[in-house]
Design an enzyme around this catalytic site. Structure first.
Site, PDB file in Angstrom:
ATOM      1  N   GLU A  84       0.868  -1.105   0.161  1.00 44.73           N
ATOM      2  CA  GLU A  84       0.084  -0.128  -0.116  1.00 44.73           C
ATOM      3  C   GLU A  84       0.714   1.131  -0.126  1.00 44.73           C
ATOM      4  OE1 GLU A  84      -2.584  -1.051  -0.952  1.00 44.73           O
ATOM      5  OE2 GLU A  84      -4.191  -0.347   0.560  1.00 44.73           O
TER       6      GLU A  84
ATOM      7  N   THR B 184      -5.954   7.064  -4.181  1.00 47.23           N
ATOM      8  CA  THR B 184      -5.659   7.230  -2.797  1.00 47.23           C
ATOM      9  C   THR B 184      -4.801   8.430  -2.537  1.00 47.23           C
ATOM     10  OG1 THR B 184      -6.301   4.853  -2.453  1.00 47.23           O
ATOM     11  CG2 THR B 184      -5.155   6.010  -0.874  1.00 47.23           C
TER      12      THR B 184
HETATM   13  N1  LIG Z   1      -1.516  -4.666  -8.094  1.00 44.03           N
HETATM   14  C1  LIG Z   1      -2.124  -3.501  -8.179  1.00 44.03           C
HETATM   15  N2  LIG Z   1      -3.575  -3.478  -8.124  1.00 44.03           N
HETATM   16  C2  LIG Z   1      -3.999  -2.266  -8.431  1.00 44.03           C
HETATM   17  N3  LIG Z   1      -3.526  -1.146  -8.605  1.00 44.03           N
HETATM   18  C3  LIG Z   1      -2.215  -0.898  -8.510  1.00 44.03           C
HETATM   19  C4  LIG Z   1      -1.423  -2.603  -8.286  1.00 44.03           C
HETATM   20  N4  LIG Z   1       0.008  -2.048  -8.179  1.00 44.03           N
HETATM   21  C5  LIG Z   1      -0.052  -0.584  -8.447  1.00 44.03           C
HETATM   22  N5  LIG Z   1      -1.206  -0.145  -8.634  1.00 44.03           N
HETATM   23  C6  LIG Z   1      -1.448   1.179  -8.678  1.00 44.03           C
HETATM   24  O1  LIG Z   1      -2.192   1.622  -7.626  1.00 44.03           O
HETATM   25  C7  LIG Z   1      -3.210   2.714  -7.814  1.00 44.03           C
HETATM   26  C8  LIG Z   1      -4.409   2.039  -7.473  1.00 44.03           C
HETATM   27  O2  LIG Z   1      -4.479   2.367  -5.737  1.00 44.03           O
HETATM   28  P1  LIG Z   1      -5.477   3.276  -5.154  1.00 44.03           P
HETATM   29  O3  LIG Z   1      -5.214   3.022  -3.641  1.00 44.03           O
HETATM   30  O4  LIG Z   1      -5.206   4.425  -5.664  1.00 44.03           O
HETATM   31  O5  LIG Z   1      -6.925   2.748  -5.681  1.00 44.03           O
HETATM   32  P2  LIG Z   1      -7.623   1.416  -4.872  1.00 44.03           P
HETATM   33  O6  LIG Z   1      -6.867   0.503  -4.328  1.00 44.03           O
HETATM   34  O7  LIG Z   1      -8.546   0.948  -5.659  1.00 44.03           O
HETATM   35  O8  LIG Z   1      -8.611   2.343  -3.848  1.00 44.03           O
HETATM   36  P3  LIG Z   1      -8.610   2.377  -2.127  1.00 44.03           P
HETATM   37  O9  LIG Z   1      -7.207   2.159  -1.792  1.00 44.03           O
HETATM   38  O10 LIG Z   1      -9.141   3.759  -1.881  1.00 44.03           O
HETATM   39  O11 LIG Z   1      -9.577   1.205  -1.993  1.00 44.03           O
HETATM   40  C9  LIG Z   1      -3.130   2.714  -9.270  1.00 44.03           C
HETATM   41  O12 LIG Z   1      -2.550   3.741  -9.922  1.00 44.03           O
HETATM   42  C10 LIG Z   1      -2.432   1.479  -9.913  1.00 44.03           C
HETATM   43  O13 LIG Z   1      -1.771   1.713 -11.017  1.00 44.03           O
HETATM   44  N1  LIG Z   2      -7.928   5.039   4.813  1.00 47.78           N
HETATM   45  C1  LIG Z   2      -7.302   4.940   3.561  1.00 47.78           C
HETATM   46  C2  LIG Z   2      -8.134   3.913   2.600  1.00 47.78           C
HETATM   47  C3  LIG Z   2      -7.827   4.020   1.382  1.00 47.78           C
HETATM   48  O1  LIG Z   2      -8.616   2.822   0.814  1.00 47.78           O
HETATM   49  C4  LIG Z   2      -7.571   6.405   3.036  1.00 47.78           C
HETATM   50  O2  LIG Z   2      -8.922   6.573   3.190  1.00 47.78           O
HETATM   51  O3  LIG Z   2      -6.848   7.005   2.246  1.00 47.78           O
END
Ligand SMILES: Nc1ncnc2c1ncn2[C@@H]1O[C@H](COP(=O)(O)OP(=O)(O)OP(=O)(O)O)[C@@H](O)[C@H]1O
Ligand SMILES: N[C@@H](CCO)C(=O)O
Length: 293
Positions: free
Chosen positions: A120, A168
């Site tokens: 993360e 995020t």
């Molecule tokens: N294995 C992966 N799966 C998804 N996103 C990835 C991965 N590796 C890197 N990334 C990058 O992480 C970003 C997505 O992560 P982000 O935390 O922004 O979204 P999310 O995980 O869907 O949202 P949240 O964390 O709010 O639930 C994108 O820019 C993507 O390119």
């Molecule tokens: N607690 C995190 C979770 C992201 O999924 C945020 O809100 O930035």
């Protein structure tokens, strides 16, 4: 080869910013790992065109490094990136569990939470555990710097995913640095109410506990149509509505019999704001599963 399915997750739940999270029973990522001299990554599935295969930029690369477990890692994405449904966390959790099995590291799921959180940190800049904890452990989770506690809560949910992207990293920039004592007391009270609701499997209490005056209002500004979606979901019978994770997904908690009506109302409200959306009728679910070794 080891294959692991890890679920989407919804973090914060309104009043529990960076602490609360739930595993959803769908959608999910599936990750396959095979031993190799160095880590290589292949990504297929939803949003794969936006996900880097460079181990220094993909979350699973950081997990493999943290476990000293080089592997060929194939990620079949079921959780759309930048969705607010823990897309990065699903891959991080699946890779942590799979590589732990592949290299026989013997770490418990609780011990794998900080390992997966290293993934993360690659994408959001901070190793927050509130998505990877439920992705690994399942249920409703409370993640603090002391560790993680879980509740096996069976609560019906609707996760509505609009066709907009909110990263995020961007969403963390709008979080206020300070809050009034009045708002802190209000949010702590709601967080306690939500926790009791999870323990009692009471959607009405969980919904009441979602209200937050500190982070959610700032995040709602990033989601076109959020206020109409929230009020439509409540009018359709939802007990509570909030931003899912960093957004743009919107999470509603409701009774089993109201899920179809709430899901339709949320999609229709986004449509009214000229935003296409899809709704997952889901529920608090279990954590990552190892399929075959
Ligand atoms: N294995 C992966 N799966 C998804 N996103 C990835 C991965 N590796 C890197 N990334 C990058 O992480 C970003 C997505 O992560 P982000 O935390 O922004 O979204 P999310 O995980 O869907 O949202 P949240 O964390 O709010 O639930 C994108 O820019 C993507 O390119
Ligand atoms: N607690 C995190 C979770 C992201 O999924 C945020 O809100 O930035």
């Amino acid at each position: 080869m080891v294959t692991v399915r890890a679920p989407a997750t919804s973090a914060n739940l309104g009043s529990g910013f960076d602490v609360f999270g739930v595993a959803l029973d769908r959608p999910a990522d599936v990750v396959h790992v095979e031993r190799a001299d160095r880590t290589t990554i292949e990504v297929t599935g939803v949003g794969s065109q936006y996900i880097p295969t460079d181990p220094d930029r993909n979350v699973v690369g950081a997990v493999a490094e943290a476990l000293d477990a080089p592997a060929h890692i194939r990620i079949d994405k079921g959780v759309r990136p930048s969705s607010g449904l823990g897309s990065s966390a699903a891959s991080s959790a699946a890779a942590a569990l799979a590589l732990n099995e592949l290299y026989d590291r013997g770490l418990s799921r609780e011990e794998l939470v900080p390992v997966a959180a290293e993934g993360e940190a690659v994408v959001s800049g901070e190793a927050h555990a509130d998505n990877v904890a439920p992705a690994l452990l399942g249920g409703f989770t409370v993640a603090t710097d002391e560790g993680v506690t879980t509740v096996d809560a069976d609560i019906p949910l609707v996760a509505c995913l609009p066709e907009i992207a909110v990263s995020t990293r961007d969403a963390r920039r709008v979080v206020p640095d300070t809050a009034s004592m009045e708002d802190i007391v209000h949010t702590v009270g709601r967080a306690a109410t939500l926790s009791v609701g999870m323990c009692r499997r009471d959607p009405a209490l969980v919904g009441a506990g979602m209200d937050d005056r500190i982070v959610t209002p700032a995040r709602a500004e990033l989601i076109t149509g959020y206020n109409d979606v929230r009020s439509s979901a409540l009018a359709a019978g939802a007990d509570g509505v909030t931003v899912s994770g960093a957004g743009p997904s919107v999470l509603a908690v409701c009774g089993e019999r109201d899920r179809t009506r709430v899901a339709a109302a949320m999609v229709e409200a986004f449509d009214g704001a000229d935003v296409a959306a899809r709704a997952y009728k889901t529920r608090v679910g279990s954590g990552a599963e190892v399929f075959d070794i």
